[in-house]
Scaffold this motif. Structure first.
Motif, mmCIF file in Angstrom:
data_model
loop_
_atom_site.group_PDB
_atom_site.id
_atom_site.type_symbol
_atom_site.label_atom_id
_atom_site.label_comp_id
_atom_site.label_asym_id
_atom_site.label_seq_id
_atom_site.Cartn_x
_atom_site.Cartn_y
_atom_site.Cartn_z
ATOM 1 N N UNK A 69 11.977 20.374 26.379
ATOM 2 C CA UNK A 69 10.383 19.581 25.796
ATOM 3 C C UNK A 69 11.110 17.956 25.398
ATOM 4 N N UNK A 70 12.207 17.653 25.525
ATOM 5 C CA UNK A 70 13.172 16.246 24.668
ATOM 6 C C UNK A 70 14.034 16.178 25.896
ATOM 7 N N UNK B 117 9.890 7.300 28.105
ATOM 8 C CA UNK B 117 8.937 5.655 28.247
ATOM 9 C C UNK B 117 8.808 5.376 26.707
ATOM 10 N N UNK B 118 8.581 6.962 25.869
ATOM 11 C CA UNK B 118 7.977 6.930 24.489
ATOM 12 C C UNK B 118 9.701 6.425 23.266
ATOM 13 N N UNK C 113 23.748 10.194 25.269
ATOM 14 C CA UNK C 113 23.219 10.622 23.720
ATOM 15 C C UNK C 113 22.096 11.964 23.561
ATOM 16 N N UNK C 114 20.984 11.671 24.979
ATOM 17 C CA UNK C 114 19.816 12.996 24.869
ATOM 18 C C UNK C 114 21.099 13.609 25.422
ATOM 19 N N UNK D 184 14.959 16.397 18.349
ATOM 20 C CA UNK D 184 13.361 15.269 18.327
ATOM 21 C C UNK D 184 13.432 14.546 19.407
ATOM 22 N N UNK D 185 12.794 13.577 19.976
ATOM 23 C CA UNK D 185 12.690 11.955 20.336
ATOM 24 C C UNK D 185 13.365 11.016 19.326
#
Length: 281
Positions: A227-228, A80-81, A218-219, A143-144
């Motif tokens: 955590x990401x 969502x972020x 990409x994730x 990191x997001x």
């Protein structure tokens, strides 16, 4: 001359809506099958996959397994972020760049438009190695922020390409009247132009949102840490671990599908208006 009967227009509109409903049902049928079967016992999934769950076949064991074995609430939060932040920057910077290209004439205007068009045709995944090296150098791996930057760059070419065509249709008299009244260019952009291209903005949002939410590449490359993890990556990892547990697999797929489906339904009216704008008079 006798006026054209209104029944013809009503009939065409009714036929168009019927076709749209039929296409929607066909498109959503696989999703409905997955969601329905996620609430069944395992033997009922294979015995009657197209039937609705009843008092004998209803079961939440799949969702219990998903919640116990995977941190899906955290995965949803990450997705969502990333999605909301990427959409915000794509729509903001894309709309501003489209306004500049459509409103102002300067040297290199056409070349800039061509450059952005090339960004649509060339997949960003071709630069994965360079992007990874850049993120490592900047300390942004896991990191997001890394995902937000990549998805913003990925969505900007299409956003500029679509929005610039719509902004060219905004009346020059309206913008010149605002300038005569002393409005700044930013005020003209935010108060006069953006409300008129809202359907196009919704169209860009939908076409940008779905690839971001569903992306696995990409994730997996830039943010594979626990955590990401995004919901798509988390679901894929979960499915790999429980590949023979069909209740858990269907439950994980349902949790991954439903949010983007809800967002698509919310934006569907604006999406249709944006796609068909200018096609009919």
């Amino acid at each position: 001359m006798t006026p054209r009967p209104a029944t013809n227009s009503f009939g065409r509109a009714l036929a168009s809506h019927a076709i749209l409903i039929a296409y929607t049902v066909i498109a959503l049928f696989p999703v409905l099958v997955i969601v329905v079967n996620s609430f069944k016992q395992r033997n009922a999934i294979f015995r009657s996959p197209l039937s609705l769950p009843n008092s004998e076949t209803f079961s939440l064991v799949g969702y219990e397994t998903v919640m116990a074995q995977g941190d899906f609430l955290h995965y949803f939060q990450n997705s969502l972020v990333v999605t909301v932040a990427s959409l915000f920057f794509v729509l903001l910077f894309g709309a501003m760049a489209a306004f500049a290209l459509s409103e102002y004439r300067f040297r290199g205007n056409s070349l800039m438009g061509l450059y952005l068009a090339l960004g649509i045709m060339i997949p960003i995944r071709l630069g994965t190695v360079a992007i990874l090296q850049l993120m490592v150098a900047g300390g942004l791996v896991n990191t997001l922020t890394a995902l937000i930057l990549v998805y913003t760059a990925q969505g900007l070419p299409l956003a500029v390409f679509i929005l610039s065509e719509f902004m060219k249709q905004v009346s020059d008299d309206l913008k010149n009247a605002g300038r005569i009244d002393g409005l700044s260019e930013y005020t003209i952009f935010f108060r006069l132009v953006l409300p008129l291209v809202r359907p196009a903005m919704a169209t860009v949002a939908v076409f940008t949102m779905i690839p971001i939410w569903n992306d696995l590449w990409f994730p997996l490359i830039l943010a594979p840490a626990e955590e990401t993890k995004t919901v798509t990556l988390g679901a894929q990892v979960f499915i790999g671990q429980f590949v023979t547990n069909w209740n858990a697999v269907l439950s994980a797929l349902s949790l991954a599908i439903l949010p983007v489906l809800v967002l698509y339904i919310i934006f569907s009216r604006q999406l249709i208006a944006g796609i068909t704008a200018g096609a009919v008079k």
